[in-house]
Design a protein around this motif. Structure first.
Motif, short mmCIF file in Angstrom:
data_model
loop_
_atom_site.label_atom_id
_atom_site.label_comp_id
_atom_site.label_asym_id
_atom_site.label_seq_id
_atom_site.Cartn_x
_atom_site.Cartn_y
_atom_site.Cartn_z
N THR A 41 0.88 -1.61 -0.08
CA THR A 41 0.09 -0.26 0.20
C THR A 41 0.89 1.44 0.47
O THR A 41 0.70 1.62 -0.68
CB THR A 41 -0.97 0.11 1.09
N ASP A 97 -6.30 -1.85 2.64
CA ASP A 97 -6.03 -0.20 1.93
C ASP A 97 -7.04 0.17 1.40
O ASP A 97 -7.99 -0.18 2.42
CB ASP A 97 -6.02 -1.30 0.25
N THR A 159 -4.71 -7.54 -1.18
CA THR A 159 -3.97 -6.05 -0.85
C THR A 159 -4.28 -5.82 -2.33
O THR A 159 -4.13 -4.25 -2.30
CB THR A 159 -2.99 -6.19 -0.18
#
Length: 374
Positions: A41, A97, A159
């Protein structure tokens, strides 16, 4: 009747916790998964965010008032005597996220109380805050640290998946979850992956889910809305079509109009078999011990999110159940593994963003994100 429950409350002893033989290895693996999520992220966003509950929907300031006249087993630690404390609250959703709000996942609520006196937990000795971390479900999605690790691995794999795929999966899982609930089945896994009902966060009751020491006793906590502006929203479905930040916008509409009030409630453990410590997924039945109000939390009307200012505030603050008093020590395997993983997550954010985390000592130390509405 409440006195009867209070008199049967189980007294805390360190012997109630049963560590798994390979718990240190599980912690190491949990840290690795959080690191993978945060690395990905940070690469995507250019700055580091939390490993879970990355997206904030509102950050508000308020005041909590401890009630008087509580039965002795309830009047413990922070709640031992009447008083009031400044509070910071952060509303969020589960993933690590930052997603479109049509992807419906469990809601989170972190609370930080300031200028709280008393003996501190290890690692929190220099602070004067008390944090509570809550989610809108009565029990954790995994029973043990190993099961927590398995769930985190699933989240880590999603993710870097495309947002379009996540939207489609969430829409499908919400239908599946609704169908299961009609026959009395709830699936924490389905809800964690995007099948949670997309209801208004301010109509929800939030729970610590896992047990804590409550002075001489053991308890879980909940925070329930009691003011009409929020109870009217219980079960209300948020309209997310074309609104990636629908939750932020809908929270703002409520917070800016009038004061919002919750009850903080305590559920005492009265039976270690029916209300286990090491199975975080077990719901403690209200029939064994009801949740009892110990405090009232009020957030005066205010702006709950300002782009730029609130984003900076969100980056600067960390929450952990291990920020607090020894009288409210987190207990059980999931709680034990949260201490090093939360610390590692906060350190990653501080290191990557070039701004180490500093625990504020007063509400005035928190960067101003909004003005109270007169």
């Amino acid at each position: 009747m409440l006195e009867a429950f209070a008199h049967s409350a189980v007294r805390y002893s360190s012997s109630i916790e049963k560590l798994e033989a390979d718990e240190d290895e599980t912690v190491k693996n949990l840290n690795e998964q959080f690191h993978l999520i945060q690395e990905q992220t940070a690469k995507d966003y250019g700055s580091a965010v939390r490993g879970v509950h990355a997206k904030a929907h509102a950050i508000v300031k308020g005041r909590i008032k401890i009630l008087g006249g509580l039965a002795a087993p309830l009047a413990q630690g922070l709640f031992a005597s009447p008083g009031s404390y400044d509070v910071l609250m952060r509303f969020s959703t589960l993933p690590g996220d930052i997603l479109d709000d049509s992807i419906s996942v469990p809601r989170g609520l972190a609370i930080k109380l300031f200028d709280v006196p008393g003996d501190r937990l290890s690692g929190s000795e220099a602070d004067n805050t008390q944090d509570f971390i809550l989610v809108n479900g009565p029990a954790f999605a995994a029973p043990t640290p190993k099961a927590f690790l398995a769930n985190l691995k699933m989240l880590a794999k999603t993710t870097d998946a495309s947002e379009g795929l996540k939207k489609a999966l969430s829409a499908t899982l919400q239908v599946v979850d609704t169908a299961l609930e009609t026959i009395g089945i709830k699936s924490p896994t389905i809800q964690t992956l995007g099948g949670a009902p997309n209801t208004h966060p301010l109509g929800e009751t939030y729970y610590t889910q896992v047990p804590f020491r409550h002075g001489d006793y053991i308890a879980k906590l909940s925070l329930a809305p009691v003011s009409p502006n929020m109870t009217a929203l219980t079960g209300y479905k948020v309209k997310t079509l074309g609104r990636p930040d629908a939750l932020r916008e809908d929270l703002e509409e409520v917070f800016i109009e009038q004061d919002s009030i919750w009850e903080l409630r305590v559920q005492l453990c009265t039976d270690l078999e029916a209300m286990p410590i090491e199975d975080a997924s077990a719901i403690w039945d209200d029939e064994h011990s009801p949740y009892v109000a110990v405090a009232r939390l009020t957030v005066p009307a205010q702006i709950s999110w300002e782009h730029g200012a609130s984003d900076g505030q969100d980056k600067a603050i960390a929450f952990s159940p291990w920020h607090g008093l020894a009288a409210h020590q987190p207990i059980g395997g999931v709680n034990r593994t949260r201490k090093p993983t939360y610390e590692a997550s906060a350190k990653f954010r501080g290191d990557f963003n070039g701004c180490p985390m500093h625990e504020p000592r007063a509400l005035g130390d928190v960067p101003t994100n909004a003005m109270t509405i007169d």
